[in-house]
Design a protein around this motif. Sequence first.
Motif, PDB file in Angstrom:
ATOM      1  N   GLY A 190       0.704  -1.183   0.117  1.00 55.01           N
ATOM      2  CA  GLY A 190       0.042   0.062   0.053  1.00 55.01           C
ATOM      3  C   GLY A 190       0.892   1.177   0.015  1.00 55.01           C
ATOM      4  O   GLY A 190       0.276   2.388  -0.020  1.00 55.01           O
ATOM      5  N   SER A 191       2.374   1.007   0.256  1.00 53.85           N
ATOM      6  CA  SER A 191       3.083   2.246   0.165  1.00 53.85           C
ATOM      7  C   SER A 191       4.485   1.900  -0.133  1.00 53.85           C
ATOM      8  O   SER A 191       5.305   1.410   0.828  1.00 53.85           O
ATOM      9  N   LEU A 192       4.674   1.783  -1.613  1.00 50.79           N
ATOM     10  CA  LEU A 192       6.034   1.065  -2.131  1.00 50.79           C
ATOM     11  C   LEU A 192       7.259   1.799  -1.423  1.00 50.79           C
ATOM     12  O   LEU A 192       8.102   1.133  -1.059  1.00 50.79           O
ATOM     13  N   GLY A 193       7.045   3.081  -1.310  1.00 52.08           N
ATOM     14  CA  GLY A 193       8.296   3.972  -0.702  1.00 52.08           C
ATOM     15  C   GLY A 193       8.715   3.463   0.554  1.00 52.08           C
ATOM     16  O   GLY A 193       9.871   3.746   1.188  1.00 52.08           O
ATOM     17  N   SER A 194       7.861   2.834   1.466  1.00 52.85           N
ATOM     18  CA  SER A 194       8.211   2.591   2.891  1.00 52.85           C
ATOM     19  C   SER A 194       8.044   1.299   2.968  1.00 52.85           C
ATOM     20  O   SER A 194       8.142   0.639   4.169  1.00 52.85           O
ATOM     21  N   ASP A 195       8.258   0.418   1.948  1.00 50.78           N
ATOM     22  CA  ASP A 195       7.846  -1.184   2.162  1.00 50.78           C
ATOM     23  C   ASP A 195       9.260  -1.754   2.199  1.00 50.78           C
ATOM     24  O   ASP A 195      10.012  -1.621   1.331  1.00 50.78           O
ATOM     25  N   SER A 196       9.572  -2.410   3.480  1.00 50.93           N
ATOM     26  CA  SER A 196      10.687  -2.844   3.897  1.00 50.93           C
ATOM     27  C   SER A 196      11.414  -4.128   3.091  1.00 50.93           C
ATOM     28  O   SER A 196      12.472  -4.473   3.051  1.00 50.93           O
ATOM     29  N   ARG A 197      10.295  -4.757   2.125  1.00 52.15           N
ATOM     30  CA  ARG A 197      10.816  -5.846   1.510  1.00 52.15           C
ATOM     31  C   ARG A 197      11.507  -5.734   0.377  1.00 52.15           C
ATOM     32  O   ARG A 197      12.324  -6.392  -0.191  1.00 52.15           O
ATOM     33  N   TRP A 198      11.243  -4.518  -0.195  1.00 48.58           N
ATOM     34  CA  TRP A 198      12.158  -4.047  -1.325  1.00 48.58           C
ATOM     35  C   TRP A 198      12.716  -2.472  -1.154  1.00 48.58           C
ATOM     36  O   TRP A 198      12.036  -1.677  -1.917  1.00 48.58           O
ATOM     37  N   PRO A 199      13.716  -2.446  -0.404  1.00 51.18           N
ATOM     38  CA  PRO A 199      14.153  -1.237  -0.130  1.00 51.18           C
ATOM     39  C   PRO A 199      14.747  -0.224  -1.564  1.00 51.18           C
ATOM     40  O   PRO A 199      14.435   0.835  -1.458  1.00 51.18           O
ATOM     41  N   HIS A 200      15.096  -0.991  -2.307  1.00 53.93           N
ATOM     42  CA  HIS A 200      15.721  -0.232  -3.529  1.00 53.93           C
ATOM     43  C   HIS A 200      14.485  -0.013  -4.570  1.00 53.93           C
ATOM     44  O   HIS A 200      14.341   1.135  -4.976  1.00 53.93           O
ATOM     45  N   PHE A 201      13.772  -1.127  -4.829  1.00 52.97           N
ATOM     46  CA  PHE A 201      12.815  -0.873  -5.803  1.00 52.97           C
ATOM     47  C   PHE A 201      11.400   0.058  -5.252  1.00 52.97           C
ATOM     48  O   PHE A 201      10.984   0.702  -5.923  1.00 52.97           O
ATOM     49  N   GLY A 202      11.047  -0.046  -4.045  1.00 51.61           N
ATOM     50  CA  GLY A 202      10.055   0.651  -3.609  1.00 51.61           C
ATOM     51  C   GLY A 202      10.145   2.289  -3.577  1.00 51.61           C
ATOM     52  O   GLY A 202       9.362   2.914  -4.216  1.00 51.61           O
ATOM     53  N   GLY A 203      11.356   2.540  -3.100  1.00 52.29           N
ATOM     54  CA  GLY A 203      11.683   4.104  -3.331  1.00 52.29           C
ATOM     55  C   GLY A 203      11.559   4.551  -4.981  1.00 52.29           C
ATOM     56  O   GLY A 203      11.280   5.467  -5.030  1.00 52.29           O
ATOM     57  N   ARG A 204      12.487   3.715  -5.651  1.00 52.83           N
ATOM     58  CA  ARG A 204      12.394   4.017  -6.877  1.00 52.83           C
ATOM     59  C   ARG A 204      11.157   4.170  -7.693  1.00 52.83           C
ATOM     60  O   ARG A 204      10.815   5.062  -8.264  1.00 52.83           O
ATOM     61  N   VAL A 205      10.104   3.531  -7.258  1.00 54.82           N
ATOM     62  CA  VAL A 205       8.984   3.572  -7.848  1.00 54.82           C
ATOM     63  C   VAL A 205       8.052   4.575  -7.205  1.00 54.82           C
ATOM     64  O   VAL A 205       7.184   5.268  -7.937  1.00 54.82           O
TER      65      VAL A 205
END
Length: 267
Positions: free
Chosen positions: A121-136
Motif C-alpha cells: 500500500g506504500s511502496l516507498g516505505s515497504d521494507s521488503r524491497w528497499p531499492h525498488f520501493g523508493g524508486r517506484v
Amino acid sequence: MTDFDAQPGRRVPLSPELSVSQREADEAELYAGLRGVAGTVAGARGVIDLLRDVAEFAVQAIPGADGVGVALIDPQHGISSVQTWAATAVLVQEIDAVQYNELHEGPCITCMQSRRPTVSGSLGSDSRWPHFGGRVARMRMHSALALPLIVGDQVIGSINAYAKSRDAFSEHAVHLGSQFARPAAVSVYNAQLLADAHERTLRLQRALDSRSVIDQAIGIIRSRSGGSADEAFERLSRISQTENIKLYAVAQRLVEEAVRRAHARHR
C-alpha cells in the motif's frame, strides 16, 4: 477470503461496504474479462496478442488498478528470466524493467517465489524491497498488487497491477484479482502450448522439405555418375564442407540448376 502477503506493518484496507449495484458492476467487469480471455484462446490468438488482452481485461477487473503488466517466465531458466510481455501503459513497462532487469527485487518477483498474491500500500516505505520501493514511489506509483500465474504446480508468470494512490488495493481487489488470475493463467499456458506446437510443426515441415530436396539432389547425382546413394550423399557433404554452406543449400542449388537445364532443353 483470498490468502495473500501484505506489507509488513501496514494494514490492507478491508473490503469496502459496497452497494449492490457497485458489487454487481465489479463482478460484471470480472466476468467480462474472463469471457474475453476465454474468447481469445478459442480464436487461436498469438501469445503476445493474448497477453495484451489479458493486461487490458485485468486493469478493468481489478478495482483500483491504474496500470497492469503481464510477465512470463522462461521455463528453462526460472524466475531470473522473467520479462514483461504486455502492459497497459509505458510506465508499467518501465517499472517492471527496473524490477526484473536492474534491481532484481519487487512485488512481482516475490509473488512468484511465494506463489501467493502480494500487496503493497506504500511502496516507498515497504521494507521488503528497499531499492525498488523508493524508486517506484519517485515514479509516482505507490500501490502494487502482484498475482502469480499458476498452472498445476508450475508458476508461469505474474499479473502486476499498480496504482498512483496509496492503499489502493483492498481485500476485495485482491479477491477479484485472484479470481481473474487463475483462469487467465490457464489461457496463457494453453496459448503457449499452441504456439509451441505450431513452431514444432513448422520445424518438422522444414525438415521434411529439406530431406526431400536432399533426396532429389542425390537422385540427380546418381543419374549422372551411376554411383550409389551413399556416394552421392558423400559428394554433397564434401561440397557443403568445402564451400562452408549448409547441405540443404547445396542440394537446393543442384536441384534448381537441374530444373533450369531441363527447361532450357525443352525450349
